[in-house]
Design an enzyme around this catalytic site. Structure first.
Site: not given
Ligand SMILES: *Cc1c(COP(=O)(O)O)cnc(C)c1O
Length: 486
Positions: A108
């Site tokens: 993120k």
């Molecule tokens: C947010 C997240 C995901 C999923 O990503 P999306 O964009 O919501 O599909 C997978 N793994 C981790 C560690 C995340 O923080």
């Protein structure tokens, strides 16, 4: 100039900077760019992610001052521990794109370090007198990344709601450590979908009753700014592979992506639409298989019980970003998308037609793996390669080993640092004894020889304020009360 349009076709198009500030379109749809361009020349900038990102932002945010945008990119990527921000590692014959070297050690950060700075530029341009409250529902990683990003953006407050007990101890500790003047984390009695529904309800219930000079925005992956920033590392990975000689003419790169809200993988689809050599996009689900099932059957059915897994960021029943894929699969027929979203709201299920399925299956493969398969992958990869996978990335790695060969190089997208999940790592490695240590992160680091990311060092030993917990049905009132007090 590029504008942003709604996937549901019932609100006017806006300039990209305005779309960043609005978060979602007024008709409930999501924003998309109305014009796609050839991005393949940008692969040449793979060795300098800051330059590459600045180019992408300038291309798709042409209404914002290009010098300020360049500065924002510089400032955002300077927050990463690894100079490359998104290094590509080779493990055995496969590649791993590490997206966890940012301030909160999850993917993120790649979007949420840049987005608040870009939104601050847009605010100065379009609404300098408005104070924004950024609302987010989080299953752990979005919350801390958003709090970290918005803490430095003037004119913004961040409110994040997470399911009590639904985030890992490290994630909780991170959010508590980031609580301050501009950012708050609040736990709700309920699951992630309750948090997401509450945040959506707050948006629509309160939008028209905010005090003068106040507005809402979103840091969830419905915000198109997150997609722009996520496109950057897909382009970079393609460029890195070509430079290594691992991507030959006529080949494309297959990406295997641990998915939840479908935001990460959708950025891969967008760059593919814009000329990058991307092959298969493998969407990996955990025991909550709603996405993988949809890709395999064409039926999206959320009428099921959410299970809590050891990959909490993928514990989700409604994947918001799928709406953007539907828009392209329906050949940009926004009315059709709006009808599916109505069905999902009213009946909890919709089914796409053959033509849409063909479009989607030409690009996407859906696979699901469970907790035990994830732990097995963590153990095997550590034993063979001394490489540590986090529980989300482990599912993608496990999926990779099941896929038929395409003749393409394969990249597993690594979404979190293994040190965010010491309990699962210790269990998977058969080293439960590490958990008895009063600092399990340090114990895991000593046992494996891998360093603790700077972002997590010392975190678990510190005492922060207590959690604030509310009932899920009080979320709207909680938002209202906090916004009134800014
Ligand atoms: C947010 C997240 C995901 C999923 O990503 P999306 O964009 O919501 O599909 C997978 N793994 C981790 C560690 C995340 O923080």
């Amino acid at each position: 100039m590029t504008h942003c349009i709604s996937t549901r076709g019932n609100s006017p198009s806006v300039l990209p900077g305005q779309a960043l500030l609005q978060g979602a379109a007024r008709d409930g749809g999501l924003f998309l760019m109305d014009r796609l361009v050839d991005l393949s020349p940008l692969m040449a900038l793979h060795h300098d992610i800051t330059k590459l990102a600045a180019k992408v932002f300038q291309l798709f945010l042409p209404d914002l001052d290009s010098e300020l945008v360049t500065k924002a990119a510089q400032q955002a990527y300077a927050q990463f521990e690894h100079p490359d921000a998104a290094p590509l590692k080779q493990v055995g014959e496969d590649f791993i794109l590490e997206l966890f070297h940012g301030p909160t050690a999850a993917f993120k950060d790649l979007a949420l370090q840049a987005l608040p700075l870009l939104m601050a530029i847009a605010r100065l341009q379009y609404a300098p007198d408005t104070g924004y409250t950024v609302l987010a529902a989080t299953s752990g990683d979005t919350g801390s990344a958003a709090m970290s990003g918005f803490a430095r953006a003037s004119g913004f407050h961040a409110l994040v709601y997470y399911p009590q007990g639904g985030v890992s101890p490290v994630q909780l500790q991170q959010m508590l450590s980031l609580c301050g003047e501009q950012a708050r984390a609040i736990g709700i009695r309920g699951n992630f979908d309750d948090a997401q529904a509450g945040v959506k309800a707050a948006f629509s219930a309160l939008r028209h009753e905010l005090p003068r000079g106040q507005a809402f925005s979103s840091a969830n992956s419905i915000n198109i700014g997150r997609l722009l920033a996520q496109m950057v590392y897909y382009i970079k990975a393609c460029g890195d592979l070509r430079a290594k000689g691992a991507l030959k003419d006529g080949q494309a790169v297959d990406f295997v992506v641990p998915s939840g809200n479908f935001g990460n993988i959708l950025a891969g689809y967008l760059v593919k639409k814009m000329g990058l050599p991307v092959g298969q996009l493998v969407c990996v689900s955990n025991a909550n298989t709603v996405l993988a099932d949809f890709l395999n059957t064409g039926v999206y059915d959320r009428r099921r019980v959410l299970s809590k897994t050891q990959s909490p960021s993928m514990d989700i029943l409604v994947s918001s970003n799928l709406e953007r894929l539907l828009y392209y699969a329906a050949e940009e027929d926004a009315q059709k998308v709006a009808a599916f979203m109505d069905e999902l709201n009213n009946k909890g299920v919709y089914a796409i037609d053959e033509a849409m399925r063909r479009h989607i299956n030409a690009h996407f493969v859906g696979v699901s793996r469970d907790d035990a398969q994830g732990r097995a992958a963590i153990r095997t990869v550590y034993e063979r390669h001394r490489y540590l996978l986090d529980p989300h990335t482990a599912l993608a790695y496990a999926a990779l080993k099941q896929l038929p060969s395409t003749g393409n190089p394969k990249v597993v997208v690594a979404t979190a640092s293994p040190f965010k999940f010491p309990r699962t790592l210790a269990q998977a490695l058969g080293r439960e004894d590490l958990l008895a240590d009063n600092d399990p992160l340090r114990a895991l680091s000593r046992a494996t020889g891998h360093p603790i990311p700077r972002a997590l060092q010392g975190l678990m030993g510190q005492a922060f304020g207590a959690e604030t917990i509310i009932d899920a049905q009080d979320l709207v009132r909680d938002v209202q009360r906090r916004v009134a007090a800014w």
